[in-house]
Design a protein around this motif. Structure first.
Motif, mmCIF file in Angstrom:
data_model
loop_
_atom_site.group_PDB
_atom_site.id
_atom_site.type_symbol
_atom_site.label_atom_id
_atom_site.label_comp_id
_atom_site.label_asym_id
_atom_site.label_seq_id
_atom_site.Cartn_x
_atom_site.Cartn_y
_atom_site.Cartn_z
ATOM 1 N N ARG A 187 -11.659 -12.037 68.496
ATOM 2 C CA ARG A 187 -11.525 -13.301 67.919
ATOM 3 C C ARG A 187 -10.510 -13.837 69.457
ATOM 4 N N ASP A 188 -9.549 -12.511 70.354
ATOM 5 C CA ASP A 188 -9.182 -13.000 71.556
ATOM 6 C C ASP A 188 -9.788 -13.743 72.323
ATOM 7 N N ILE A 189 -11.349 -13.005 72.615
ATOM 8 C CA ILE A 189 -12.206 -13.021 73.696
ATOM 9 C C ILE A 189 -12.675 -14.400 73.553
ATOM 10 N N GLU A 190 -12.977 -14.155 71.990
ATOM 11 C CA GLU A 190 -13.860 -15.785 71.288
ATOM 12 C C GLU A 190 -12.876 -17.213 72.236
ATOM 13 N N GLN A 191 -11.564 -17.540 71.311
ATOM 14 C CA GLN A 191 -10.285 -17.792 71.983
ATOM 15 C C GLN A 191 -10.623 -18.605 73.757
ATOM 16 N N TYR A 192 -10.418 -17.450 74.648
ATOM 17 C CA TYR A 192 -10.333 -17.546 75.585
ATOM 18 C C TYR A 192 -11.348 -17.791 76.605
ATOM 19 N N LEU A 193 -12.413 -17.466 75.969
ATOM 20 C CA LEU A 193 -14.001 -18.338 76.547
ATOM 21 C C LEU A 193 -13.783 -20.034 76.028
ATOM 22 N N GLY A 194 -13.394 -20.262 74.681
ATOM 23 C CA GLY A 194 -13.743 -21.418 74.432
ATOM 24 C C GLY A 194 -12.813 -22.518 75.311
ATOM 25 N N GLN A 195 -12.247 -21.472 75.670
ATOM 26 C CA GLN A 195 -11.030 -22.498 76.338
ATOM 27 C C GLN A 195 -11.659 -22.554 77.966
ATOM 28 N N ALA A 196 -12.057 -22.006 78.308
ATOM 29 C CA ALA A 196 -13.083 -21.928 79.396
ATOM 30 C C ALA A 196 -14.497 -22.546 79.434
ATOM 31 N N LEU A 197 -15.006 -22.708 79.018
ATOM 32 C CA LEU A 197 -15.569 -23.636 77.901
ATOM 33 C C LEU A 197 -15.108 -24.591 78.708
ATOM 34 N N ASP A 198 -13.937 -25.795 77.777
ATOM 35 C CA ASP A 198 -13.175 -27.064 77.769
ATOM 36 C C ASP A 198 -13.060 -26.975 78.624
ATOM 37 N N ALA A 199 -12.581 -25.988 80.006
ATOM 38 C CA ALA A 199 -12.440 -26.212 81.631
ATOM 39 C C ALA A 199 -13.733 -26.513 82.471
ATOM 40 N N PRO A 201 -21.912 -26.504 85.351
ATOM 41 C CA PRO A 201 -23.223 -26.181 84.624
ATOM 42 C C PRO A 201 -23.126 -24.498 83.945
ATOM 43 N N PRO A 202 -23.270 -24.001 83.423
ATOM 44 C CA PRO A 202 -23.583 -23.032 82.542
ATOM 45 C C PRO A 202 -24.366 -22.214 83.653
ATOM 46 N N ALA A 203 -24.882 -22.052 83.868
ATOM 47 C CA ALA A 203 -25.588 -21.028 84.801
ATOM 48 C C ALA A 203 -24.419 -21.150 85.552
ATOM 49 N N LEU A 221 -21.886 -20.780 84.749
ATOM 50 C CA LEU A 221 -20.771 -19.931 84.121
ATOM 51 C C LEU A 221 -20.714 -18.673 84.077
ATOM 52 N N HIS A 222 -22.328 -18.244 83.700
ATOM 53 C CA HIS A 222 -23.298 -16.963 83.676
ATOM 54 C C HIS A 222 -22.367 -16.142 84.767
ATOM 55 N N THR A 223 -23.271 -17.047 85.988
ATOM 56 C CA THR A 223 -22.943 -16.657 87.605
ATOM 57 C C THR A 223 -20.988 -15.936 87.860
ATOM 58 N N MET A 224 -20.186 -16.640 86.933
ATOM 59 C CA MET A 224 -19.024 -15.862 87.553
ATOM 60 C C MET A 224 -18.682 -14.395 86.327
ATOM 61 N N LEU A 225 -18.644 -15.048 85.373
ATOM 62 C CA LEU A 225 -19.110 -13.416 83.902
ATOM 63 C C LEU A 225 -19.164 -12.669 83.998
ATOM 64 N N ASP A 226 -21.200 -13.223 85.150
ATOM 65 C CA ASP A 226 -20.986 -11.512 86.054
ATOM 66 C C ASP A 226 -20.843 -10.713 86.568
ATOM 67 N N THR A 227 -19.624 -11.601 87.859
ATOM 68 C CA THR A 227 -19.070 -11.934 88.720
ATOM 69 C C THR A 227 -17.882 -10.182 88.399
ATOM 70 N N LEU A 228 -17.196 -11.131 87.548
ATOM 71 C CA LEU A 228 -15.961 -10.390 87.107
ATOM 72 C C LEU A 228 -16.344 -9.318 86.530
ATOM 73 N N ILE A 229 -17.403 -9.367 85.699
ATOM 74 C CA ILE A 229 -17.840 -8.046 85.067
ATOM 75 C C ILE A 229 -18.312 -7.091 85.839
ATOM 76 N N ALA A 230 -19.067 -7.201 86.711
ATOM 77 C CA ALA A 230 -19.124 -6.053 88.357
ATOM 78 C C ALA A 230 -17.416 -5.962 88.884
ATOM 79 N N ALA A 231 -16.929 -7.092 89.618
ATOM 80 C CA ALA A 231 -15.277 -6.896 90.151
ATOM 81 C C ALA A 231 -14.390 -5.745 89.090
ATOM 82 N N GLU A 232 -14.783 -5.443 87.931
ATOM 83 C CA GLU A 232 -14.079 -4.604 87.095
ATOM 84 C C GLU A 232 -14.960 -3.587 86.616
#
Length: 131
Positions: free
Chosen positions: A90-102, A109-111, A113-124
Protein backbone atom coordinates in the motif's frame (compact mmCIF):
# COMPACT_ATOMS: atom_id res chain seq x y z
CA UNK A 1 13.35 3.63 21.18
CA UNK A 2 14.49 6.92 19.71
CA UNK A 3 12.07 9.06 17.70
CA UNK A 4 13.16 12.19 15.88
CA UNK A 5 10.68 14.66 14.42
CA UNK A 6 11.16 17.74 12.31
CA UNK A 7 8.89 20.62 11.40
CA UNK A 8 10.81 20.88 8.11
CA UNK A 9 10.29 17.25 7.03
CA UNK A 10 7.35 18.05 4.76
CA UNK A 11 5.29 15.44 6.59
CA UNK A 12 2.96 15.87 9.58
CA UNK A 13 4.63 15.12 12.91
CA UNK A 14 2.11 12.39 13.80
CA UNK A 15 3.00 10.67 10.50
CA UNK A 16 6.72 10.91 11.28
CA UNK A 17 6.08 9.21 14.63
CA UNK A 18 3.92 6.51 13.02
CA UNK A 19 6.48 5.81 10.32
CA UNK A 20 9.37 5.53 12.78
CA UNK A 21 7.47 3.20 15.09
CA UNK A 22 6.27 1.06 12.15
CA UNK A 23 9.82 0.85 10.83
CA UNK A 24 11.10 -0.22 14.25
CA UNK A 25 8.39 -2.88 14.50
CA UNK A 26 8.88 -4.22 10.98
CA UNK A 27 12.67 -4.32 11.35
CA UNK A 28 12.38 -6.22 14.62
CA UNK A 29 13.85 -3.42 16.73
CA UNK A 30 10.56 -3.35 18.66
CA UNK A 31 9.46 -6.89 19.49
CA UNK A 32 5.90 -8.03 20.07
CA UNK A 33 4.81 -7.20 23.61
CA UNK A 34 7.14 -4.21 23.97
CA UNK A 35 5.58 -1.37 25.94
CA UNK A 36 5.76 1.93 24.07
CA UNK A 37 6.34 5.21 25.91
CA UNK A 38 3.11 6.67 27.24
CA UNK A 39 1.37 9.21 25.03
CA UNK A 40 2.10 11.97 27.54
CA UNK A 41 5.73 10.93 28.01
CA UNK A 42 6.38 10.83 24.27
CA UNK A 43 4.74 14.24 23.82
CA UNK A 44 6.89 15.64 26.63
CA UNK A 45 10.10 14.04 25.25
CA UNK A 46 9.45 15.36 21.73
CA UNK A 47 8.10 18.70 23.00
CA UNK A 48 4.90 18.33 20.99
CA UNK A 49 1.19 18.22 21.67
CA UNK A 50 -0.42 15.24 23.38
CA UNK A 51 -3.02 15.40 20.59
CA UNK A 52 -0.27 14.69 18.05
CA UNK A 53 1.05 11.62 19.88
CA UNK A 54 -2.51 10.42 20.51
CA UNK A 55 -3.20 10.58 16.76
CA UNK A 56 -0.04 8.60 15.96
CA UNK A 57 -0.82 5.87 18.51
CA UNK A 58 -4.47 5.71 17.43
CA UNK A 59 -3.48 5.30 13.77
CA UNK A 60 -0.93 2.60 14.70
CA UNK A 61 -3.64 0.76 16.63
CA UNK A 62 -6.09 1.00 13.71
CA UNK A 63 -3.41 -0.41 11.39
CA UNK A 64 -2.77 -3.36 13.72
CA UNK A 65 0.74 -2.44 14.84
CA UNK A 66 -0.05 -1.77 18.50
CA UNK A 67 -2.78 -2.41 21.01
CA UNK A 68 -3.85 -0.10 23.80
CA UNK A 69 -4.47 -1.73 27.17
CA UNK A 70 -6.58 0.65 29.24
CA UNK A 71 -4.61 1.92 32.23
CA UNK A 72 -1.42 0.11 31.20
CA UNK A 73 -0.32 1.60 27.89
CA UNK A 74 0.31 0.72 24.27
CA UNK A 75 2.04 -2.53 23.37
CA UNK A 76 3.56 -3.73 20.10
CA UNK A 77 1.55 -6.48 18.42
CA UNK A 78 3.12 -9.42 16.63
CA UNK A 79 3.11 -8.92 12.88
CA UNK A 80 1.62 -11.39 10.45
CA UNK A 81 3.90 -11.51 7.39
CA UNK A 82 0.92 -11.18 5.02
CA UNK A 83 -0.23 -8.06 6.88
CA UNK A 84 3.27 -6.60 6.78
CA UNK A 85 3.46 -7.24 3.02
CA UNK A 86 0.06 -5.64 2.47
CA UNK A 87 1.09 -2.49 4.35
CA UNK A 88 4.32 -2.30 2.35
CA UNK A 89 2.46 -2.73 -0.93
CA UNK A 90 0.00 0.00 0.00
CA UNK A 91 2.83 2.40 0.85
CA UNK A 92 4.68 1.57 -2.36
CA UNK A 93 1.52 2.12 -4.43
CA UNK A 94 1.04 5.51 -2.80
CA UNK A 95 4.61 6.61 -3.49
CA UNK A 96 4.57 5.30 -7.05
CA UNK A 97 1.30 7.14 -7.63
CA UNK A 98 2.93 10.36 -6.47
CA UNK A 99 5.90 9.67 -8.76
CA UNK A 100 3.56 9.07 -11.70
CA UNK A 101 1.73 12.33 -11.00
CA UNK A 102 5.04 14.23 -10.91
CA UNK A 103 6.19 12.51 -14.12
CA UNK A 104 2.95 13.43 -15.88
CA UNK A 105 3.39 17.08 -14.89
CA UNK A 106 6.95 17.04 -16.19
CA UNK A 107 5.93 15.07 -19.31
CA UNK A 108 8.44 12.30 -18.60
CA UNK A 109 7.70 9.25 -20.76
CA UNK A 110 7.11 5.79 -19.21
CA UNK A 111 10.31 4.36 -20.75
CA UNK A 112 12.36 6.97 -18.87
CA UNK A 113 10.52 6.11 -15.63
CA UNK A 114 11.39 2.43 -16.14
CA UNK A 115 15.04 3.36 -16.65
CA UNK A 116 15.00 5.49 -13.51
CA UNK A 117 13.47 2.66 -11.46
CA UNK A 118 15.95 0.10 -12.83
CA UNK A 119 18.81 2.47 -11.97
CA UNK A 120 17.53 2.99 -8.42
CA UNK A 121 17.14 -0.75 -7.89
CA UNK A 122 20.66 -1.42 -9.19
CA UNK A 123 22.07 1.33 -6.96
CA UNK A 124 20.45 -0.32 -3.91
CA UNK A 125 22.02 -3.65 -4.81
CA UNK A 126 18.70 -5.14 -5.90
CA UNK A 127 18.16 -7.47 -8.76
CA UNK A 128 17.07 -6.54 -12.25
CA UNK A 129 13.31 -5.91 -12.25
CA UNK A 130 12.98 -7.82 -15.49
CA UNK A 131 14.02 -11.16 -13.91
Amino acid sequence: MRIVVSNKAGQPIYQQIEDQIKTAILSGDLAAGTLLPSIRQLARDLQISVITTTRAYHDLEEQGFVTNVQGKGSYVLGQDSALVREHALRDIEQYLGQALDAAALAKIPPAELHTMLDTLIAAEGGTDVHE
